[in-house]
Design a protein around this motif. Structure first.
Motif, PDB file in Angstrom:
ATOM      1  N   UNK A 114       0.816  -1.219   0.000  1.00 40.07           N
ATOM      2  CA  UNK A 114       0.000   0.000   0.000  1.00 40.07           C
ATOM      3  C   UNK A 114       0.849   1.269   0.000  1.00 40.07           C
ATOM      4  N   UNK A 115       2.173   1.093  -0.038  1.00 41.16           N
ATOM      5  CA  UNK A 115       3.123   2.222  -0.007  1.00 41.16           C
ATOM      6  C   UNK A 115       2.929   3.070   1.251  1.00 41.16           C
ATOM      7  N   UNK A 116       2.604   2.410   2.352  1.00 43.66           N
ATOM      8  CA  UNK A 116       2.419   3.079   3.642  1.00 43.66           C
ATOM      9  C   UNK A 116       3.699   2.891   4.446  1.00 43.66           C
ATOM     10  N   UNK A 117       4.645   3.806   4.284  1.00 42.47           N
ATOM     11  CA  UNK A 117       5.948   3.688   4.923  1.00 42.47           C
ATOM     12  C   UNK A 117       5.849   3.766   6.445  1.00 42.47           C
ATOM     13  N   UNK A 118       4.909   4.519   6.969  1.00 40.29           N
ATOM     14  CA  UNK A 118       4.745   4.615   8.413  1.00 40.29           C
ATOM     15  C   UNK A 118       4.337   3.265   9.003  1.00 40.29           C
ATOM     16  N   UNK A 119       3.362   2.613   8.396  1.00 45.88           N
ATOM     17  CA  UNK A 119       2.922   1.305   8.879  1.00 45.88           C
ATOM     18  C   UNK A 119       4.016   0.261   8.679  1.00 45.88           C
ATOM     19  N   UNK A 120       4.781   0.398   7.607  1.00 46.09           N
ATOM     20  CA  UNK A 120       5.893  -0.519   7.360  1.00 46.09           C
ATOM     21  C   UNK A 120       6.938  -0.395   8.469  1.00 46.09           C
TER      22      UNK A 120
END
Length: 137
Positions: A114-120
């Motif tokens: 999902x390109x969610x770097x924070x969640x990654x």
């Protein structure tokens, strides 16, 4: 004979891999410098001067050998040791068979998709914490 030609009188192009018999190694042609050819080791490094009349195209075996040597030097420079689990520059590896590790790694993969770097990053931190607390002696 100029630095732009080999013994076979073929023009050398920047990046061409040639064998220098005087040095006993393969080099990547960079440029001519006066009566010399400037060569650089495959994979990078300090350039050296070579006699362009003595150069010849590197054989497939010589190219392969030079590429393997460069890869080995890179591995030695970086270190072939197991990565530190506290090093957040690399994603932590889950322990096979651990359900918590598998779940946190799944969260990280979903965040990447999902390109969610924070969640990654959150999933990586949680996985590092879990590895430190549950899988370290």
């Amino acid at each position: 004979m100029t630095a732009e030609t080999t013994a076979e009188s073929e023009p050398l192009k920047r990046g061409a891999l040639v064998y220098d018999p005087a040095a006993g190694r393969v080099g990547e042609y960079q440029d001519g410098s006066g009566p010399y050819a400037l060569l650089r080791p495959v994979g990078g490094g300090r350039e050296w001067q070579a006699d362009p009349a003595a150069l010849r195209p590197a054989t497939q075996r010589e190219r392969l050998s030079a590429g393997v040597r460069a890869a080995n030097e890179r591995a030695r420079a970086v270190g072939a040791n197991t990565p530190d689990p506290d090093d957040l520059s690399r994603p932590p590896l889950p322990v096979p068979g651990c359900t918590t590790c598998t779940e946190l790694a799944g969260r990280r993969e979903a965040a990447c998709a999902e390109h969610d770097r924070s969640a990654e990053t959150d999933a990586n931190v949680l996985l590092c914490r879990h590895l430190r607390e549950e899988h370290r002696a």
